[in-house]
Scaffold this motif. Structure first.
Motif, PDB file in Angstrom:
ATOM      1  N   TYR A  47      23.917 -31.714  73.852  1.00  0.00           N
ATOM      2  CA  TYR A  47      22.624 -31.921  73.204  1.00  0.00           C
ATOM      3  C   TYR A  47      22.454 -30.912  72.068  1.00  0.00           C
ATOM      4  O   TYR A  47      23.044 -29.826  72.091  1.00  0.00           O
ATOM      5  N   SER A  48      21.610 -31.282  71.096  1.00  0.00           N
ATOM      6  CA  SER A  48      21.232 -30.342  70.039  1.00  0.00           C
ATOM      7  C   SER A  48      19.722 -30.176  70.046  1.00  0.00           C
ATOM      8  O   SER A  48      18.977 -31.086  70.442  1.00  0.00           O
ATOM      9  N   LYS A  49      19.274 -29.039  69.580  1.00  0.00           N
ATOM     10  CA  LYS A  49      17.848 -28.747  69.580  1.00  0.00           C
ATOM     11  C   LYS A  49      17.145 -29.525  68.474  1.00  0.00           C
ATOM     12  O   LYS A  49      17.640 -29.626  67.356  1.00  0.00           O
ATOM     13  N   LYS A  50      15.992 -30.087  68.803  1.00  0.00           N
ATOM     14  CA  LYS A  50      15.213 -30.818  67.816  1.00  0.00           C
ATOM     15  C   LYS A  50      14.600 -29.854  66.800  1.00  0.00           C
ATOM     16  O   LYS A  50      14.477 -28.655  67.050  1.00  0.00           O
ATOM     17  N   GLY A  65      17.355 -26.685  64.527  1.00  0.00           N
ATOM     18  CA  GLY A  65      17.878 -27.899  65.132  1.00  0.00           C
ATOM     19  C   GLY A  65      19.392 -27.928  65.215  1.00  0.00           C
ATOM     20  O   GLY A  65      19.992 -28.989  65.312  1.00  0.00           O
ATOM     21  N   GLU A 100      23.348 -25.918  70.044  1.00  0.00           N
ATOM     22  CA  GLU A 100      23.934 -26.943  70.898  1.00  0.00           C
ATOM     23  C   GLU A 100      24.138 -26.417  72.309  1.00  0.00           C
ATOM     24  O   GLU A 100      24.479 -25.245  72.517  1.00  0.00           O
ATOM     25  N   ASP A 134      12.864 -32.822  77.359  1.00  0.00           N
ATOM     26  CA  ASP A 134      12.739 -34.061  76.592  1.00  0.00           C
ATOM     27  C   ASP A 134      12.063 -33.833  75.238  1.00  0.00           C
ATOM     28  O   ASP A 134      12.332 -34.551  74.279  1.00  0.00           O
ATOM     29  N   LYS A 135      11.187 -32.828  75.172  1.00  0.00           N
ATOM     30  CA  LYS A 135      10.503 -32.525  73.915  1.00  0.00           C
ATOM     31  C   LYS A 135      11.354 -31.657  72.992  1.00  0.00           C
ATOM     32  O   LYS A 135      11.077 -31.553  71.800  1.00  0.00           O
ATOM     33  N   TYR A 138      15.171 -31.287  73.062  1.00  0.00           N
ATOM     34  CA  TYR A 138      16.580 -31.567  72.765  1.00  0.00           C
ATOM     35  C   TYR A 138      16.840 -33.052  72.529  1.00  0.00           C
ATOM     36  O   TYR A 138      16.179 -33.922  73.104  1.00  0.00           O
ATOM     37  N   ASP A 139      17.849 -33.322  71.697  1.00  0.00           N
ATOM     38  CA  ASP A 139      18.341 -34.680  71.442  1.00  0.00           C
ATOM     39  C   ASP A 139      19.791 -34.784  71.911  1.00  0.00           C
ATOM     40  O   ASP A 139      20.589 -33.853  71.719  1.00  0.00           O
ATOM     41  N   LEU A 140      20.127 -35.928  72.490  1.00  0.00           N
ATOM     42  CA  LEU A 140      21.501 -36.179  72.919  1.00  0.00           C
ATOM     43  C   LEU A 140      22.402 -36.359  71.694  1.00  0.00           C
ATOM     44  O   LEU A 140      22.051 -37.066  70.754  1.00  0.00           O
TER      45      LEU A 140
END
Length: 515
Positions: free
Chosen positions: A356-359, A456, A459, A508-509, A511-513
């Motif tokens: 995942y990476s940070k939003k 963002g 990782e 869920d708020k 990180y993005d896959l």
């Protein structure tokens, strides 16, 4: 509800529950003094079958000059009634007839309430609620002090909190901690009150309870059932039981028709007493406290909803036997419900984890030296718990999307965030605060917060938990972070031994896959 809404009435009766305890007396007294200060006609009363007889409460009333009245019968309606530390119509209060009613309480809501109501079931005492409401009106404890040169009201509120949280061992909400840390009180009087708590009959109850202990050697814990007694006795028994060499954890509880009170103790790092208390009361009431000392309350009406065996119990003795079995089962379930990860020894299975990476997020940051001078030890308080830091030029505090606060180095901040010119404005259930451990001064963090945006680019590897887990991080081998089913086990891509837990809603708020 605001306290100033009560000022629309000139003749006000404050009613505690029958057999009032120290918390009811303290919170009722604080409200009484506030209304008197605003030139209202006020009475502080209680009713029921019995008058106050406990030694510590008599001393409290006499020494702190609490103007409490006993009302045996009253047929005439009072113009305006405020029930404090209880709710009108409940079994624990002989409610006086009134033309209009308001409620201030910290217990679970079980009936329809009047429009004027302040219920905070997540705090440890009604004293905490009144103290916070007074602060909202611009009144501190000292401004309502009834006797010059004394600390009467502060002593009352502190003792109310002390007794309702089992000697402060059950404190979990930050507002309770704020009251504990902020109010001034007479230490010698508190000491006197603490040592007037147990009668000779209760001493006998204590001895009989200890003789009936149950020991479970698989996880080295003890369960003790106690006859109905003052809740503070549960803490006394817990502390004694934990001195036994073969005991690491203990549960002591007592059943009354109106509630089940329990006390928890732990002397091992793998079991946090506050966490265990929360699990024992889950869905049945409330529990919390400290790492080593905690406790809670279980409500019979919630037991009836969850357990058919309790609902069908035909007598109080039968109900107690059902509760005993529930306590045994919940303790067993707790110890069988989690795995333990020691980060420095754990071999991460990256094959079961996703990347995942940070939003890109707008969050807040505080330069620690903007609040207190460099080199001060400070305690940051949030709903997530307390974090201790040392203020320094290189130390920042990040305020996350849910109000969580965590320290970060200046170097890591520059690697991960861009400062913006925007002001930082957010509202949370509890506004995070910081307390100087040397001077005792407490400040809100939000006025010092500025806005920033995450790059963002950070990782991580993460895996959604299918079983509860306790993680001892590489940075702290003494305290674990709890992860529940639905939370995430996380490690940094550039350091797979930097393992930690991120709550599911925050993850869920944040990180993005990748892919």
């Amino acid at each position: 509800m605001r306290l100033n809404e009560l000022l629309a009435f000139d003749d006000i009766t404050i009613q505690c529950h029958d057999n009032p305890d120290a918390d009811a007396l303290a919170s009722g007294y604080a409200l009484y003094l506030y209304l008197v200060k605003n030139n209202k006609k006020v009475r502080l009363v209680y009713s029921g079958e019995n008058t106050i007889h406990k030694s510590n409460l008599k001393i409290m009333i006499d020494e702190l000059k609490i103007p409490i009245e006993y009302v045996a019968n009253q047929e005439d309606k009072v113009p305006f009634l405020v029930t404090i530390d209880c709710q009108a119509g409940e079994r624990n209060i002989t409610t006086l007839p009134s033309k209009k009613t308001a409620v201030i309480d910290h217990h679970q809501v079980s009936k329809k309430l009047p429009k004027m109501t302040e219920i905070r079931a997540n705090v440890g005492s009604c004293s905490t609620i009144i103290w916070d409401m007074l602060n909202d009106e611009g009144f501190d404890v000292e401004s309502l002090e009834p006797v010059e040169g004394r600390k009467i009201l502060g002593t009352a509120l502190f003792y109310g909190l002390y007794t309702d949280t089992n000697g402060l061992s059950e404190i979990s909400h930050p507002l309770d901690m704020d009251l504990r840390d902020s109010v001034s009180y007479e230490k010698m009087l508190i000491n006197r009150l603490q040592n007037a708590n147990i009668s000779l009959n209760e001493l006998k109850i204590t001895g009989l309870a200890i003789l009936g202990y149950e020991y479970y050697d698989s996880h080295r814990y003890v369960i003790v059932s106690v006859d109905p007694c003052d809740p503070n006795i549960l803490g006394v028994i817990s502390d004694f039981v934990l001195t036994v060499d073969a005991v690491d954890v203990c549960l002591v509880y007592s059943c009354k028709p109106s509630e089940v009170k329990f006390s928890v103790r732990s002397c091992i790092r793998e079991v946090r007493a506050d966490e265990l208390a929360g699990r024992l009361a889950d869905g049945l009431g409330g529990g919390g406290g400290h790492i080593s000392k905690a406790g809670g309350t279980i409500k019979p009406d919630l037991l009836e909803k969850k357990y058919k065996t309790f609902k069908k119990a035909h007598s109080q003795d039968h109900k107690i036997r059902v509760i005993e079995e529930i306590m045994r089962e919940r303790m067993k379930e707790y110890f069988n419900s989690f795995d333990i990860i020691y980060a420095n020894e754990y071999k991460v299975n990256l094959g079961k984890m996703a990347k995942y990476s940070k939003k890109t997020l707008h969050v807040g940051y505080v330069h620690s030296t903007d609040v207190f001078p460099e080199g001060n030890i400070a305690q940051v308080r949030t709903l997530e718990g307390d974090v201790e830091i040392v203020t320094a030029e290189d130390n920042y505090l990040m305020i996350g999307v849910s109000g969580e606060v965590y320290p970060i180095s200046k170097e890591r901040f520059k690697q991960s965030y861009n400062k913006t010119d925007d002001t930082y404005q957010q509202e949370f259930e509890y506004s995070p605060s910081i307390r100087n451990s040397i001077t005792g001064v407490r400040k809100s963090l939000l006025p010092y917060a500025r806005s920033c945006v995450s790059y963002g680019t950070s990782e991580i590897y993460a895996q959604k938990l299918k079983r509860n887990v306790k993680v001892f991080t590489k940075w702290d081998s003494e305290k674990y972070f709890s992860g529940e089913i639905g939370d995430y086990l996380v490690c940094r891509c550039d350091d797979i031994n930097d393992i930690y837990i991120v709550k599911g809603d925050i993850f869920d708020k944040t990180y993005d896959l990748i892919g």
